[in-house]
Design an enzyme around this catalytic site. Structure first.
Site, short mmCIF file in Angstrom:
data_model
loop_
_atom_site.label_atom_id
_atom_site.label_comp_id
_atom_site.label_asym_id
_atom_site.label_seq_id
_atom_site.Cartn_x
_atom_site.Cartn_y
_atom_site.Cartn_z
N ARG A 102 19.67 22.37 19.84
CA ARG A 102 19.91 23.25 21.00
C ARG A 102 20.27 24.62 20.44
O ARG A 102 21.25 24.76 19.71
CB ARG A 102 21.05 22.70 21.85
CG ARG A 102 21.61 23.73 22.83
CD ARG A 102 22.54 23.12 23.85
NE ARG A 102 21.79 22.31 24.78
CZ ARG A 102 22.31 21.80 25.90
NH1 ARG A 102 23.57 22.02 26.21
NH2 ARG A 102 21.57 21.08 26.71
N HIS A 129 13.74 23.76 28.44
CA HIS A 129 14.62 22.59 28.35
C HIS A 129 13.76 21.35 28.60
O HIS A 129 13.90 20.65 29.61
CB HIS A 129 15.74 22.71 29.39
CG HIS A 129 16.91 21.82 29.14
ND1 HIS A 129 16.99 20.94 28.08
CD2 HIS A 129 18.08 21.66 29.83
CE1 HIS A 129 18.14 20.30 28.12
NE2 HIS A 129 18.81 20.71 29.18
N GLN A 132 15.18 17.75 29.35
CA GLN A 132 15.71 17.61 30.70
C GLN A 132 14.58 17.35 31.69
O GLN A 132 14.69 16.49 32.56
CB GLN A 132 16.48 18.87 31.11
CG GLN A 132 17.08 18.78 32.50
CD GLN A 132 18.16 17.72 32.60
OE1 GLN A 132 19.14 17.77 31.87
NE2 GLN A 132 18.00 16.76 33.51
N ASP A 228 19.46 25.07 39.47
CA ASP A 228 20.18 25.16 38.19
C ASP A 228 21.18 26.29 38.35
O ASP A 228 21.11 27.09 39.29
CB ASP A 228 19.16 25.46 37.06
CG ASP A 228 19.81 25.47 35.67
OD1 ASP A 228 20.94 24.96 35.52
OD2 ASP A 228 19.17 26.01 34.74
N CYS A 268 20.16 19.78 36.66
CA CYS A 268 20.34 19.35 35.26
C CYS A 268 21.81 19.25 34.88
O CYS A 268 22.14 18.61 33.88
CB CYS A 268 19.61 20.31 34.34
SG CYS A 268 20.21 22.01 34.41
N ARG A 296 18.34 11.10 30.82
CA ARG A 296 18.23 11.82 29.54
C ARG A 296 18.16 10.80 28.40
O ARG A 296 17.35 10.91 27.49
CB ARG A 296 19.43 12.76 29.32
CG ARG A 296 19.50 13.98 30.23
CD ARG A 296 18.48 15.04 29.87
NE ARG A 296 18.56 15.50 28.49
CZ ARG A 296 19.41 16.45 28.06
NH1 ARG A 296 20.24 17.04 28.88
NH2 ARG A 296 19.40 16.83 26.79
N1 NVA Z 1 19.86 26.95 32.43
C1 NVA Z 1 21.05 26.30 31.94
C2 NVA Z 1 20.77 24.83 31.68
C3 NVA Z 1 21.99 24.05 31.28
C4 NVA Z 1 21.72 22.63 30.89
C5 NVA Z 1 21.52 26.97 30.67
O1 NVA Z 1 20.69 27.31 29.83
O2 NVA Z 1 22.72 27.18 30.52
#
Ligand code: NVA
Length: 338
Positions: A102, A129, A132, A228, A268, A296
């Site tokens: 990540r 992502h 997800q 989101d 998510c 997940r």
């Molecule tokens: N768009 C959000 C997703 C978090 C899982 C972020 O990048 O923070």
């Protein structure tokens, strides 16, 4: 042997995505009977950003597959600061069977993948992502009665159209043959090249992708309603400015009422009740967010199994077996080690 990576949703073809999702359904139904990482073989789980579900689901998943999850705090490691991404890749690639990362820029994970010969999995970047969305597709497939039933389903996403979730819905949804609508204010449209790629995939799969600021049109007859956070990780400094444009895109009861009667709600997480979604929706009867969070685990286990098979790891690793294809020194043989 060409090592496959999962750097974004379109790293797999439509047929391959369906294979992974069908495998995920099997993995979920028979949770304990696949142990391809027996050894234990290690999988590095690195993160440069905050995490809960990603750390949990990858570490639990690797353990359930018989392996050892090596969690690495990216800030402590200083990937790209203390030492280059390429050097970190060379070190990790000799000791682990897969790398989960990540991070911020998509260029970073691409650089990692260019310097290892074990699979690299994107566990969230600024642009995508994909793990997800794999879990989301699994959740929708379960609700609709099979992976084939994803085709033609309308998924409407409300909120930041330029963030990782919107981009991954575009690519992942188009790959699955869905009708993906991104409802977002004009200043927050998806990156043009990602929309173009989604449109190209849609032409092949029969999907439809579109971007609109019309909330009512997007919600109309949607089978899946998703949102989101309005402030993604790394954007905290802009939080105040990012509120007003998104208020009309909040998912509330009225928006859900415009969707299909059997519509499900996805997020998510982490969720900010009262901002992008009301409490009544996320904690209401149409919400599937807890299934989605659990999925997940199952989706990523299937993805790992699939990628490791592509990399030559045998389907069933007998106790004590040693697989040359996954040997650390293979990196040097490929000319990517040092
Ligand atoms: N768009 C959000 C997703 C978090 C899982 C972020 O990048 O923070």
């Amino acid at each position: 042997m060409t090592v496959r990576h999962f750097l974004k949703d379109s790293s797999v073809s439509p047929g391959e995505q369906a294979q992974i999702l069908n495998l995920a359904l099997k993995v979920k139904a028979h949770r304990w009977n696949r142990r391809p990482l027996t050894g234990p073989r290690a999988v590095a789980v690195l993160t440069d950003k905050p995490t809960l579900r990603t750390q949990l689901s990858f570490c639990v998943g690797v353990a359930e597959l018989g392996g050892y999850p090596m969690f690495v705090d990216g800030k402590l490691a200083g990937v790209g600061q203390r030492e280059s991404v390429a050097d970190v890749a060379r070190v990790l690639g000799r000791q682990v069977s897969a790398i989960v990362w990540r991070t911020y820029g998509q260029d970073r994970i691409e650089e990692m993948a260019a310097h290892v010969n074990v699979p690299v999995i994107n566990a969230l970047t600024d642009d995508f992502h994909p793990c997800q969305v794999l879990a989301d597709l699994l959740t929708v497939a379960e609700h609709r009665g099979g992976v084939k039933r994803l085709r033609g389903a309308k998924l409407a996403y409300f909120g930041d159209g330029a963030n990782n979730m919107a981009h991954s819905y575009l690519l992942g949804g188009a790959t699955a043959g869905m009708n993906v609508v991104i409802a977002t204010p004009d200043g927050y449209r998806p990156k043009a090249e990602i929309l173009t790629e989604a449109q190209a995939i849609a032409e092949v799969t029969g999907a439809q992708v579109s971007v609109t600021a019309d909330v009512a049109a997007a919600a109309s007859a949607a089978d899946v309603v998703a949102t989101d956070t309005w402030v993604s990780m790394g954007q905290e400094g802009d939080a105040a400015a990012r509120r007003a444009p998104f208020v009309p895109f909040r998912v509330d009861d009225a928006l859900m009422a415009a969707a299909a009667p059997e519509a499900i709600f996805l997020h998510c997480l982490p969720a900010y009740r009262g901002n992008e979604v009301t409490e009544s929706v996320i904690d209401g009867p149409q919400s599937r967010v807890w299934d989605e969070a659990e999925n997940r685990l199952h989706a990523q286990k299937a993805l790992l199994i699939w990628l490791l098979r592509q990399a030559g790891l045998k389907r069933v690793a007998p106790a004590g077996s040693y697989d040359a294809a996954m040997m650390p020194s293979a990196g040097a043989a490929m000319g990517v080690g040092s």
